[in-house]
Each structure stands twice: as structure tokens, then as C-alpha cells.
Enzyme design. Structure first.
Site, PDB file in Angstrom:
ATOM      1  N   CYS A 174       0.872  -1.176   0.000  1.00 24.94           N
ATOM      2  CA  CYS A 174       0.000   0.000   0.000  1.00 24.94           C
ATOM      3  C   CYS A 174       0.905   1.221   0.000  1.00 24.94           C
ATOM      4  O   CYS A 174       1.711   1.397   0.918  1.00 24.94           O
ATOM      5  CB  CYS A 174      -0.885  -0.022   1.248  1.00 24.94           C
ATOM      6  N   CYS A 186      -0.559   3.588  -7.056  1.00 27.34           N
ATOM      7  CA  CYS A 186      -1.367   2.936  -6.027  1.00 27.34           C
ATOM      8  C   CYS A 186      -1.498   1.486  -6.441  1.00 27.34           C
ATOM      9  O   CYS A 186      -1.709   1.192  -7.628  1.00 27.34           O
ATOM     10  CB  CYS A 186      -2.746   3.602  -5.933  1.00 27.34           C
TER      11      CYS A 186
END
Length: 281
Positions: free
Chosen positions: A77, A187
Site C-alpha cells: 500500500c 497505487c
């Protein structure tokens, strides 16, 4: 801390489902390794949460992974890496691999020296990202855009609807107009938009995803510590979530084309949204 067993699992953590794109690359490169994936979907997405909450919650979840006997952790992440990886490395005695947007390979690949960066708002405003950007000053012009709404759509399994395409067009057209020939997927959710992106932009922009690089770095760290699984091991992959297990199962099937069981686990209490990160240290 005792040396972990070579057949112990690797913990992979994301606020939601984006880390499955990293898990896919790890499984491809390291087929003998056991994996434990945890999605903190009850509190996803992290991209618009306060920085102190992200740090504190990431530490909570990674402590849970360590308690499960994981021999190494992958923070799959970008937002959690930006705000918590240093705290994790100071707190947990495990190899910890984070992710970061692939600005350097994008700068090297770009012919126009104009690079688009699509990431979450929290990643883009983080000090770690600012340092990475500053380290490449002069190598390329980086056009950074927050992909508002994309993580939520992917968490619902929407990777190609008219609404998603309209959002992507709004994010990408200014980059194309400015001459960008390379797009950083900043991302871990965004690689699941690859097919849609390729349809929309064709060969006008090369896509840079760092999942494979993370898998290679993990392999190096396992070898350095002497904890890689032996060839011929019987690996397992365990999927866990802090929300509905059925949703994670459905998304593993839809995004990875794998029929797997998932489980719901409880990691509580979560820090309040205005928590100072040090409360959990």
C-alpha cells in the site's frame, strides 16, 4: 526474536484489495512461498485518512501479521508505506518491504521527459513522496494527479464502467495534452485498471507498475536473511479481511481468477481518526 522457519508465511498488507496486484507478482516469482494476505477493508481506503491514523493502524495490522508467525512483511500500500514504513522498521524485527511510485523507472523510460503520476491524495502529499520527487529534480517533468474515487470503484470490483472511464479520461487528458508518454500507477489498486487504460490510451503512454520490482526486492531480502522457502515446499495462501470475507473471496476470484476461501478477522480497537501515532508504540 528467534529465526523464523523457512516455511513460515510472508505477510502482505494493504488497506484493501490493491495489494492483490502485488501478491500476484510475488506468487509468480516465488511459487514456493506461503503467503498471508490481510485487507483492512473495514477502514479502507487509507488514501484520504489522516496521516496519524494511517501510521497507527498500519502498525496494529502488521503486529497482527507478526503474531501469526510471518517471516517478512510486504506493505503493499503506497499510503501505508509513505506514512508508516519507518515506524514499522523501528518496531518490528522482520524484513519489511514497502512500495513506492515508480518515478525513477518512469523517468528513465520516458522519451518526452514528461511523466504522469496517478496516486492517492495521501501518497502525493506525503514527505516520503516529496523526497522521492526532489531526488529526481531535472530528470523529467512529473504531472501528479490524485485518482479520486478509483480505489472505491476497484474495491467494488468496477474496473471498466462508463463512470470509471470518465474519471480516468479526466485525470489523463491533461497529462496527454502536456506531452506525457509514461504513466506511473502510484497505487497498488491501479494495476487492475490496466486493461481499461490500454484500451483508452493505446500506445500513447507506457504504464509503470512496481509490483514486479517489489517481488524481486522481497526475493533478495529473503535470500539475505537465509529464510527463503526451499524448492518443493508445499505453500499455502491465506486471505483475511477486517470486513466481509465473502467480498474478499469474490474479488480474489474476479481480480486474480482464483477460487479461494477467505476469513474475517478482528483487529481492534482501531485508533480514533485524530489519534497521535505514538499511542500504539
Amino acid at each position: 526474536m528467534n529465526q523464523p522457519a523457512n516455511d513460515a508465511p510472508i505477510g502482505i498488507f494493504d488497506s484493501g484489495l490493491g495489494g492483490l496486484s502485488v501478491l500476484r507478482e510475488i506468487r509468480a516469482l516465488l511459487p514456493h512461498e506461503s503467503l498471508l494476505y490481510i485487507a483492512d477493508s473495514k477502514y479502507a481506503p487509507y488514501g484520504e485518512k489522516p496521516e496519524r491514523f494511517v501510521e497507527a493502524r498500519t502498525l496494529q495490522v502488521c503486529r497482527w501479521l507478526a503474531d501469526q508467525g510471518c517471516k517478512a512483511l510486504v506493505i503493499a500500500c503506497n499510503t501505508a508505506t509513505v506514512h508508516a514504513v519507518q515506524t514499522l522498521r523501528e518496531t518490528l524485527p522482520l524484513p519489511i518491504i514497502g512500495v513506492e511510485p515508480g518515478l525513477k523507472p518512469a523517468a528513465a523510460a520516458s522519451r518526452s521527459k514528461v511523466v504522469g503520476v496517478l496516486a492517492t491524495a495521501n501518497t502525493l502529499k506525503g514527505a516520503k513522496f516529496a523526497r522521492l520527487l526532489a531526488s529526481l529534480d531535472g530528470e523529467s517533468r512529473f504531472l501528479c494527479t490524485a485518482g479520486i474515487g478509483l480505489v472505491d470503484a476497484i474495491e467494488r470490483g468496477d474496473v471498466g464502467s462508463a463512470a470509471v472511464r470518465a474519471s480516468l479520461a479526466g485525470f489523463l487528458q491533461p497529462m496527454l495534452d502536456a506531452g506525457a508518454d509514461t504513466l506511473v500507477l502510484g497505487c497498488t489498486h491501479y494495476p487492475f485498471l490496466t486493461d481499461t487504460l490500454v484500451e483508452m490510451i493505446g500506445g500513447r503512454m507506457a504504464l509503470i507498475d512496481t509490483g514486479a520490482a517489489v517481488a524481486r526486492q522481497l526475493a533478495r531480502r529473503l535470500a539475505e536473511h537465509g529464510i527463503a522457502a526451499a524448492p518443493g515446499a508445499a505453500p499455502f495462501t491465506r486471505y483475511a479481511t477486517t470486513k466481509e470475507a465473502s467480498h474478499l473471496q469474490d474479488m480474489v476470484a474476479a481480480l486474480l481468477h482464483v477460487d479461494a476461501q477467505a476469513e474475517t478477522i478482528v483487529i481492534e480497537p482501531a485508533p480514533p481518526l485524530d489519534a497521535a501515532a505514538h499511542v500504539l508504540r
